[in-house]
Design an enzyme around this catalytic site. Structure first.
Site, PDB file in Angstrom:
ATOM      1  CD  GLU A   1      39.968  38.898  40.155  1.00  0.00           C
ATOM      2  OE1 GLU A   1      40.900  39.255  40.897  1.00  0.00           O
ATOM      3  OE2 GLU A   1      39.845  37.747  39.718  1.00  0.00           O
TER       4      GLU A   1
ATOM      5  CB  CYS B   1      42.839  41.267  42.490  1.00  0.00           C
ATOM      6  SG  CYS B   1      42.274  39.609  42.940  1.00  0.00           S
TER       7      CYS B   1
END
Length: 526
Positions: A215, A268
């Protein structure tokens, strides 16, 4: 909560890796009952230590208590409990569908653990982004080396204390440290790696052909490896919001502003910038202003309703973005380096080449980029690296479809922000520059699992004369082999995509047989 994070001696790291390998090779983790017991213990690690977790996060990030309860504690516990509830089903061998070609082979796919896996977690959600992949790795039957972020020392220290108390200390071992320790870790061979250090992890993993789940956040890469002599091209992971002028502006603005300010923008999935038609910019900027004042009726610097930036380096970076923007600051703009405080800021009339568009913001700054229409918004999105998420705000199905069909991203969320990461068993992960692989639910379990095909062809199959597969043996019998090849050759549909004559014939025969059967029944019972 103050603490001194004890780094793991570098010389101990290879030994820890070898010990984890020995435990895996012992077969201890193969037992589903053992995995369930460890997952239940992980649930109670969270349940029993909620207040200590809150204090650690407050120390590290200044995050409000209620925000931690909602997104960190609840989200993590939901994921771990989901793994506990489903580990038997996820791990069960899967039989292939019946096929006349291969029925004798009895093909089965076994779900097997990969071995010793490495999880390197980021700072912004030190428990959710650590314990969620950990639960998937345990459910899959792996042993784990866990590397928390050194940027959140209180949380890293608490994890190092609690994990060996609640879990089998030989199943999961915590390694703490900074750049030198992480560098040593990446020299070792693992069976799977999960983390957010992007290209550096991939480069290290390639030396051992180690599969990875990423990620990506380039900011994490920079902070970990700023002292290494690494040639790394950092990719921004900017998640845009696309605004339809026909949307409910009040609700859209409130959800965007909430999503932007959660964890002080250090998410994020945070809405990174807003793409809005020029003709609608004034109205939507006003809606964003109103939403901000509704969410923060008093100064967030003193109200305790907004967290802090993780360190001074991040504060300096955000100040640089603000100082160099050519957009108009609608509100905010204050920066207090000593307090690690950056005020929520709304900036309008931002151009594509602005400083705020040069990188992932990862802070409470929200640029508004005016565009001509949705086509230009799509063009802006496609001119950048793939986003982790695209947010679309509209009540029109065609508008949503147009954005989704003509862009690429890890995920898409319509008419809300952030929450989709908590949806049980929905795969969450990046795409392209924003990462690859999945970190939640069954999809995360699959990341840590080797799908091993097995077959078992019985001896009797060769004892039966003239079976189709007997033609495979030499010396070849041309006639038998041609029959086998014809048997294996799939029947293709017509080139024009229509229905083949044979299919039509079988359909007509089926209808005729069904009609005859109905007629017979009618005669019989009437």
């Amino acid at each position: 909560m103050s603490c001194t994070l004890q780094y793991t001696p570098i010389g101990d790291i290879p030994r820890i890796r070898n010990e984890l390998g020995a435990v895996f090779n012992s077969g201890r983790t193969r037992s589903i009952a053992y995995r369930k017991q460890q997952l239940l213990q992980l649930c109670y690690l969270i349940e029993d230590n909620q207040e200590r977790i809150r204090q650690a996060i407050s120390s590290d990030l200044g995050r409000p208590r209620n925000e931690t309860d909602f997104l960190e504690l609840s989200g993590t516990l939901l994921e771990v409990k989901d793994a506990y509830d489903n580990v038997e089903k996820w791990s069960a061998p899967q039989k292939s569908p019946f096929s006349l070609l291969w029925f004798s082979l009895s093909p089965v796919t076994r779900k097997e653990p990969k071995g010793v896996v490495l999880i390197i977690s980021p700072f912004n959600y030190p428990y959710f982004l650590t314990l969620t992949p950990l639960s998937a790795a345990i459910a899959a039957g792996n042993t784990v080396m866990l590397k928390p972020s050194e940027l959140t020392p209180a949380s890293a220290a608490l994890l190092a204390e609690l994990i060996p108390k609640y879990l089998d200390p030989e199943l999961v071992q915590v390694v703490n440290g900074g750049v030198p320790e992480t560098t040593k870790i990446l020299e070792l061979r693992f069976n799977h790696s999960n983390g957010r250090v992007a290209k550096i992890i991939c480069t290290a993993a390639a030396q051992h052909l180690t599969p990875v789940t990423l990620e990506v956040s380039w900011r994490s890469v920079f902070l970990r490896f700023r002292d290494l002599n690494c040639d790394v091209d950092f990719d921004p992971g900017k998640s845009p919001c696309v605004i339809d002028p026909k949307c409910n502006a009040k609700i859209a603005a409130k959800r965007i502003m909430w999503g932007k300010l959660v964890n002080c923008g250090q998410v994020c999935l945070s809405p990174d910038y807003v793409l809005v038609p020029e003709s609608f910019q004034d109205e939507f900027v006003e809606a964003l202003q109103n939403a901000y004042h509704e969410l923060h009726p008093t100064d967030p610097k003193t109200s305790g309703m907004l967290g802090r930036i993780v360190n001074e380096r991040h504060v300096e970076r955000l100040k640089g973005l603000l100082d160099n923007t050519n957009g108009t600051i609608v509100f905010g703009g204050e920066v207090d380096k000593e307090a690690r405080y950056v005020a929520p800021s709304l900036i309008r009339d931002v151009k594509r080449d602005d400083s705020l568009m040069s990188e992932e913001i990862f802070g409470p700054l929200l640029p508004v980029v005016p565009v001509k229409d949705v086509d230009e918004a799509i063009a802006v999105i496609n001119s950048m690296d793939e986003a982790l998420n695209i947010y679309v705000f509209t009540s029109e199905k065609k508008f949503k479809s147009k954005v989704m069909d003509n862009t690429r991203s890890g995920t898409v969320s319509a008419n809300d922000t952030i929450l989709h990461v908590m949806a049980n068993d929905a795969p969450f992960g990046g795409f392209g520059a924003s990462g690859y692989g999945y970190s939640t639910g069954k999809a995360a379990f699959d990341e840590f699992t080797h799908f091993r095909c097995t077959v078992d062809n019985p001896n009797w199959y060769d004892l039966v004369e003239y079976t189709a597969m007997s033609a495979r043996y030499t010396p070849y019998n041309s006639a038998s082999l041609q029959r086998l090849v014809k048997f294996l050759h799939p029947r293709l549909p017509p080139r024009n995509g229509g229905t083949s004559a044979m299919t039509k014939l079988w359909y007509v025969l089926g209808v005729a047989v069904a009609g005859a059967a109905c007629t017979s029944l009618a005669v019989l019972f009437l």
